[in-house]
Design a protein around this motif. Structure first.
Motif, PDB file in Angstrom:
ATOM      1  N   THR A 101       0.812  -1.211   0.000  1.00 40.32           N
ATOM      2  CA  THR A 101       0.000   0.000   0.000  1.00 40.32           C
ATOM      3  C   THR A 101       0.852   1.270   0.000  1.00 40.32           C
ATOM      4  OG1 THR A 101      -0.167  -0.071   2.411  1.00 40.32           O
ATOM      5  CG2 THR A 101      -1.949  -1.124   1.139  1.00 40.32           C
ATOM      6  N   ARG A 102       2.062   1.172   0.577  1.00 36.26           N
ATOM      7  CA  ARG A 102       2.990   2.306   0.606  1.00 36.26           C
ATOM      8  C   ARG A 102       4.409   1.774   0.495  1.00 36.26           C
ATOM      9  NH1 ARG A 102       2.536   6.109   5.425  1.00 36.26           N
ATOM     10  NH2 ARG A 102       2.636   4.181   6.588  1.00 36.26           N
ATOM     11  N   ALA A 103       5.261   2.553  -0.175  1.00 41.74           N
ATOM     12  CA  ALA A 103       6.660   2.172  -0.320  1.00 41.74           C
ATOM     13  C   ALA A 103       7.542   3.393  -0.117  1.00 41.74           C
ATOM     14  CB  ALA A 103       6.909   1.567  -1.695  1.00 41.74           C
ATOM     15  N   GLY A 104       8.758   3.152   0.323  1.00 40.57           N
ATOM     16  CA  GLY A 104       9.709   4.230   0.559  1.00 40.57           C
ATOM     17  C   GLY A 104      10.358   4.763  -0.708  1.00 40.57           C
ATOM     18  N   LEU A 105      10.177   4.073  -1.829  1.00 45.42           N
ATOM     19  CA  LEU A 105      10.695   4.521  -3.124  1.00 45.42           C
ATOM     20  C   LEU A 105       9.568   4.419  -4.150  1.00 45.42           C
ATOM     21  CD1 LEU A 105      14.121   2.607  -3.106  1.00 45.42           C
ATOM     22  CD2 LEU A 105      13.768   5.065  -2.738  1.00 45.42           C
ATOM     23  N   PRO A 106       9.532   5.329  -5.126  1.00 41.58           N
ATOM     24  CA  PRO A 106       8.417   5.344  -6.098  1.00 41.58           C
ATOM     25  C   PRO A 106       8.644   4.395  -7.276  1.00 41.58           C
ATOM     26  CG  PRO A 106       9.848   7.202  -6.509  1.00 41.58           C
ATOM     27  CD  PRO A 106      10.409   6.487  -5.289  1.00 41.58           C
ATOM     28  N   LEU A 107       8.920   3.137  -7.002  1.00 40.49           N
ATOM     29  CA  LEU A 107       9.252   2.183  -8.053  1.00 40.49           C
ATOM     30  C   LEU A 107       8.035   1.562  -8.719  1.00 40.49           C
ATOM     31  CD1 LEU A 107      12.143   0.265  -6.269  1.00 40.49           C
ATOM     32  CD2 LEU A 107      12.310   2.177  -7.879  1.00 40.49           C
ATOM     33  N   TYR A 108       6.938   1.413  -7.973  1.00 34.31           N
ATOM     34  CA  TYR A 108       5.807   0.628  -8.458  1.00 34.31           C
ATOM     35  C   TYR A 108       4.511   1.413  -8.434  1.00 34.31           C
ATOM     36  CZ  TYR A 108       9.123  -3.056  -7.372  1.00 34.31           C
ATOM     37  OH  TYR A 108      10.241  -3.825  -7.308  1.00 34.31           O
ATOM     38  N   ARG A 109       3.635   1.079  -9.370  1.00 36.92           N
ATOM     39  CA  ARG A 109       2.243   1.515  -9.313  1.00 36.92           C
ATOM     40  C   ARG A 109       1.459   0.512  -8.467  1.00 36.92           C
ATOM     41  NH1 ARG A 109      -1.766   2.171 -14.469  1.00 36.92           N
ATOM     42  NH2 ARG A 109      -3.600   2.767 -13.256  1.00 36.92           N
ATOM     43  N   ARG A 110       1.755  -0.802  -8.685  1.00 35.04           N
ATOM     44  CA  ARG A 110       1.169  -1.889  -7.894  1.00 35.04           C
ATOM     45  C   ARG A 110       2.231  -2.958  -7.710  1.00 35.04           C
ATOM     46  NH1 ARG A 110      -4.211  -3.405 -11.188  1.00 35.04           N
ATOM     47  NH2 ARG A 110      -2.799  -3.057 -12.923  1.00 35.04           N
ATOM     48  N   PHE A 111       2.240  -3.569  -6.522  1.00 33.31           N
ATOM     49  CA  PHE A 111       3.174  -4.663  -6.225  1.00 33.31           C
ATOM     50  C   PHE A 111       2.548  -5.554  -5.161  1.00 33.31           C
ATOM     51  CE2 PHE A 111       6.397  -6.883  -3.868  1.00 33.31           C
ATOM     52  CZ  PHE A 111       7.305  -7.289  -4.833  1.00 33.31           C
ATOM     53  N   GLY A 112       2.736  -6.859  -5.314  1.00 36.67           N
ATOM     54  CA  GLY A 112       2.232  -7.775  -4.294  1.00 36.67           C
ATOM     55  C   GLY A 112       2.844  -9.152  -4.421  1.00 36.67           C
ATOM     56  N   GLU A 113       2.551  -9.966  -3.423  1.00 33.85           N
ATOM     57  CA  GLU A 113       3.029 -11.346  -3.382  1.00 33.85           C
ATOM     58  C   GLU A 113       1.893 -12.261  -2.953  1.00 33.85           C
ATOM     59  OE1 GLU A 113       6.634 -11.803  -1.067  1.00 33.85           O
ATOM     60  OE2 GLU A 113       7.306  -9.810  -1.684  1.00 33.85           O
ATOM     61  N   ASP A 114       1.955 -13.481  -3.467  1.00 29.03           N
ATOM     62  CA  ASP A 114       0.960 -14.503  -3.169  1.00 29.03           C
ATOM     63  C   ASP A 114       1.713 -15.750  -2.722  1.00 29.03           C
ATOM     64  OD1 ASP A 114      -1.320 -16.093  -3.092  1.00 29.03           O
ATOM     65  OD2 ASP A 114      -1.600 -16.146  -5.253  1.00 29.03           O
ATOM     66  N   TYR A 115       1.324 -16.315  -1.579  1.00 28.80           N
ATOM     67  CA  TYR A 115       1.965 -17.505  -1.025  1.00 28.80           C
ATOM     68  C   TYR A 115       0.942 -18.635  -0.963  1.00 28.80           C
ATOM     69  CZ  TYR A 115       4.905 -13.820   1.124  1.00 28.80           C
ATOM     70  OH  TYR A 115       5.688 -12.725   1.361  1.00 28.80           O
ATOM     71  N   LEU A 116       1.237 -19.753  -1.605  1.00 27.99           N
ATOM     72  CA  LEU A 116       0.373 -20.923  -1.561  1.00 27.99           C
ATOM     73  C   LEU A 116       1.179 -22.092  -1.004  1.00 27.99           C
ATOM     74  CD1 LEU A 116      -2.270 -22.431  -2.229  1.00 27.99           C
ATOM     75  CD2 LEU A 116      -1.338 -22.791  -4.543  1.00 27.99           C
ATOM     76  N   VAL A 117       0.685 -22.704   0.066  1.00 27.67           N
ATOM     77  CA  VAL A 117       1.352 -23.814   0.756  1.00 27.67           C
ATOM     78  C   VAL A 117       0.424 -25.021   0.677  1.00 27.67           C
ATOM     79  CG1 VAL A 117       2.255 -24.596   2.985  1.00 27.67           C
ATOM     80  CG2 VAL A 117       2.543 -22.202   2.292  1.00 27.67           C
ATOM     81  N   GLU A 118       0.901 -26.110   0.037  1.00 33.47           N
ATOM     82  CA  GLU A 118       0.079 -27.310  -0.156  1.00 33.47           C
ATOM     83  C   GLU A 118       0.870 -28.557   0.232  1.00 33.47           C
ATOM     84  OE1 GLU A 118      -2.328 -26.594  -4.153  1.00 33.47           O
ATOM     85  OE2 GLU A 118      -0.172 -26.196  -4.388  1.00 33.47           O
ATOM     86  N   PRO A 119       0.212 -29.524   0.855  1.00 35.18           N
ATOM     87  CA  PRO A 119       0.913 -30.779   1.162  1.00 35.18           C
ATOM     88  C   PRO A 119       1.153 -31.569  -0.121  1.00 35.18           C
ATOM     89  CG  PRO A 119      -1.405 -30.952   1.757  1.00 35.18           C
ATOM     90  CD  PRO A 119      -1.177 -29.531   1.304  1.00 35.18           C
ATOM     91  N   LEU A 120       2.299 -32.247  -0.180  1.00 34.63           N
ATOM     92  CA  LEU A 120       2.589 -33.149  -1.292  1.00 34.63           C
ATOM     93  C   LEU A 120       2.124 -34.551  -0.922  1.00 34.63           C
ATOM     94  CD1 LEU A 120       6.171 -31.926  -2.227  1.00 34.63           C
ATOM     95  CD2 LEU A 120       4.096 -31.704  -3.611  1.00 34.63           C
ATOM     96  N   PRO A 121       1.586 -35.314  -1.869  1.00 33.53           N
ATOM     97  CA  PRO A 121       1.118 -36.675  -1.567  1.00 33.53           C
ATOM     98  C   PRO A 121       2.216 -37.567  -0.984  1.00 33.53           C
ATOM     99  CG  PRO A 121       0.461 -36.026  -3.785  1.00 33.53           C
ATOM    100  CD  PRO A 121       1.357 -34.945  -3.256  1.00 33.53           C
ATOM    101  N   SER A 122       3.448 -37.320  -1.398  1.00 36.37           N
ATOM    102  CA  SER A 122       4.571 -38.139  -0.933  1.00 36.37           C
ATOM    103  C   SER A 122       5.181 -37.617   0.368  1.00 36.37           C
ATOM    104  CB  SER A 122       5.647 -38.190  -2.018  1.00 36.37           C
ATOM    105  OG  SER A 122       6.071 -36.867  -2.321  1.00 36.37           O
ATOM    106  N   GLY A 123       4.574 -36.598   0.950  1.00 33.66           N
ATOM    107  CA  GLY A 123       5.122 -35.952   2.141  1.00 33.66           C
ATOM    108  C   GLY A 123       5.817 -34.661   1.733  1.00 33.66           C
TER     109      GLY A 123
END
Length: 165
Positions: free
Chosen positions: A98-120
């Motif tokens: 929502t706010r940054a210390g430098l004017p580099l981006y108009r929009r920036f974000g990250e998405d984290y998806l954590v899923e179990p694997l069938p094999s562990g």
């Protein structure tokens, strides 16, 4: 130090942003271990290029939660979570800056998806999406390589931290 306001967005931006980097990692630890490292009190503490990650809103965390972090020692970021889901099958959260210390981006974000694997173990999918500041659009396209290199160091640090090959 000045703050620059970025545009907010929803999770569709992670599929439509002009710049997207998606990294899938299979990690030899439980989904809970990965999630605790991402959503715990000191998120992403193992990443050498990030510092001071902390939540600025009280638990329990969910949509609307805010967080601060500093990248590369100089880029201060204020983040707000636009998605937060926890279930037995998977855990996911995503934020927009929502706010940054430098004017580099108009929009920036990250998405984290954590899923179990069938094999562990766990599959962790980390997506970075951004749109440069319109004044920097052409230079950003020309200099995406250093930014992508930084993102790859975050991935390498994550693999090392969780013992992935």
């Amino acid at each position: 130090m000045p703050w620059f306001t970025l545009e907010r967005f929803d999770t569709s931006f992670f599929d439509t942003a002009p710049h997207r980097h998606r990294f899938r990692m299979d990690l030899p630890v439980t989904p809970a271990s990965v999630w605790n490292g991402l959503a715990g009190p000191t998120p992403l503490s193992w990443c050498r290029g990030l510092a001071g990650g902390r939540y600025t809103s009280p638990a329990p965390h969910g949509v609307g939660t805010t967080r601060q972090i500093t990248a590369l020692g100089t880029l201060r970021l204020h983040e707000e979570f636009v998605h937060w889901q926890e279930s037995e099958d998977s855990r996911r959260h995503a934020f927009c800056v929502t706010r940054a210390g430098l004017p580099l981006y108009r929009r920036f974000g990250e998405d984290y998806l954590v899923e179990p694997l069938p094999s562990g173990g766990t599959r962790f999918t980390w997506t970075f999406a951004y749109e440069p500041n319109p004044l920097l659009r052409r230079p950003a396209a020309l200099t995406d390589l250093p930014g992508a290199a930084f993102l790859r160091t975050l991935v390498a640090d994550t693999k090392r931290h969780f013992g992935a090959a």
